[in-house]
Design a protein around this motif. Structure first.
Motif, mmCIF file in Angstrom:
data_model
loop_
_atom_site.group_PDB
_atom_site.id
_atom_site.type_symbol
_atom_site.label_atom_id
_atom_site.label_comp_id
_atom_site.label_asym_id
_atom_site.label_seq_id
_atom_site.Cartn_x
_atom_site.Cartn_y
_atom_site.Cartn_z
ATOM 1 N N LYS A 191 0.859 -1.190 0.000
ATOM 2 C CA LYS A 191 0.000 0.000 0.000
ATOM 3 C C LYS A 191 0.890 1.233 0.000
ATOM 4 O O LYS A 191 1.967 1.173 0.561
ATOM 5 N N PRO A 192 0.484 2.372 -0.524
ATOM 6 C CA PRO A 192 -0.785 2.599 -1.217
ATOM 7 C C PRO A 192 -0.804 1.867 -2.553
ATOM 8 O O PRO A 192 0.225 1.772 -3.230
ATOM 9 N N PHE A 193 -1.976 1.325 -2.898
ATOM 10 C CA PHE A 193 -2.106 0.530 -4.105
ATOM 11 C C PHE A 193 -2.065 1.357 -5.366
ATOM 12 O O PHE A 193 -2.588 2.452 -5.413
ATOM 13 N N GLN A 194 -1.477 0.765 -6.388
ATOM 14 C CA GLN A 194 -1.629 1.290 -7.734
ATOM 15 C C GLN A 194 -2.524 0.270 -8.412
ATOM 16 O O GLN A 194 -2.252 -0.930 -8.350
ATOM 17 N N ALA A 195 -3.606 0.755 -9.006
ATOM 18 C CA ALA A 195 -4.582 -0.139 -9.627
ATOM 19 C C ALA A 195 -3.920 -1.143 -10.563
ATOM 20 O O ALA A 195 -4.232 -2.334 -10.534
ATOM 21 N N GLU A 196 -2.949 -0.674 -11.367
ATOM 22 C CA GLU A 196 -2.283 -1.562 -12.329
ATOM 23 C C GLU A 196 -1.576 -2.709 -11.626
ATOM 24 O O GLU A 196 -1.594 -3.841 -12.084
ATOM 25 N N ARG A 197 -0.941 -2.408 -10.504
ATOM 26 C CA ARG A 197 -0.196 -3.429 -9.758
ATOM 27 C C ARG A 197 -1.156 -4.468 -9.173
ATOM 28 O O ARG A 197 -0.870 -5.660 -9.169
ATOM 29 N N VAL A 198 -2.298 -4.012 -8.663
ATOM 30 C CA VAL A 198 -3.284 -4.927 -8.096
ATOM 31 C C VAL A 198 -3.770 -5.883 -9.191
ATOM 32 O O VAL A 198 -3.768 -7.104 -9.021
ATOM 33 N N ILE A 199 -4.166 -5.340 -10.342
ATOM 34 C CA ILE A 199 -4.684 -6.147 -11.443
ATOM 35 C C ILE A 199 -3.601 -7.074 -11.999
ATOM 36 O O ILE A 199 -3.866 -8.242 -12.290
ATOM 37 N N GLU A 200 -2.390 -6.571 -12.080
ATOM 38 C CA GLU A 200 -1.270 -7.392 -12.573
ATOM 39 C C GLU A 200 -1.084 -8.615 -11.665
ATOM 40 O O GLU A 200 -0.939 -9.750 -12.136
ATOM 41 N N ALA A 201 -1.106 -8.404 -10.357
ATOM 42 C CA ALA A 201 -0.937 -9.497 -9.385
ATOM 43 C C ALA A 201 -2.094 -10.484 -9.489
ATOM 44 O O ALA A 201 -1.898 -11.704 -9.506
ATOM 45 N N VAL A 202 -3.331 -9.958 -9.575
ATOM 46 C CA VAL A 202 -4.517 -10.809 -9.667
ATOM 47 C C VAL A 202 -4.483 -11.659 -10.938
ATOM 48 O O VAL A 202 -4.699 -12.857 -10.905
ATOM 49 N N LYS A 203 -4.158 -11.011 -12.064
ATOM 50 C CA LYS A 203 -4.094 -11.729 -13.348
ATOM 51 C C LYS A 203 -3.036 -12.825 -13.317
ATOM 52 O O LYS A 203 -3.228 -13.910 -13.853
#
Length: 120
Positions: free
Chosen positions: A104-116
């Motif tokens: 944190k703080p999250f970057q949306a791209e990083r969250v989605i990259e990790a999830v994908k």
């Protein structure tokens, strides 16, 4: 088919932020929990494809909850999240079975990259 994700964070605004990032990318938020104990209960209830788990929480921390979830389902996919980029916690999380770690703080791209990377 949308992947079902369980969000676990003691801060409501963080859960809301993560939920927003995920739903905008086509993921389904199957449930939310505000501490590790609730996360374990919710995991049993909703059987998500992925858990996004904060480390520092009251009652039961994320690492303990991760270990409990892994006992229930050895194949469970969990990504740890923490504001504290403490190396020891990252290592302990990975050793306990976490698939990735987001700071944190999250970057949306990083969250989605990790999830994908973990569930596609």
């Amino acid at each position: 088919m949308a992947k079902n994700i369980l969000i676990c964070d003691d801060a409501a605004f963080m859960r809301m932020m993560i939920k927003d990032i995920l739903t905008k990318s086509g993921y389904n938020v199957a449930g939310e929990a505000e501490n590790g104990m609730k996360a374990v209960e919710k995991f049993k209830e909703v059987n998500p494809d992925l858990v996004l788990m904060d480390i520092t929480m009251p009652e039961m921390d994320g690492i303990q909850a991760l270990k409990e979830i892994k006992k229930l389902d050895g194949g469970a996919k969990v990504i740890m999240c923490s504001a504290m980029g403490q190396q020891a916690m990252v290592i302990e999380s990975i050793q306990a079975g976490a698939k990735d770690f987001i700071v944190k703080p999250f970057q949306a791209e990083r969250v989605i990259e990790a999830v994908k990377k973990v569930v596609g």
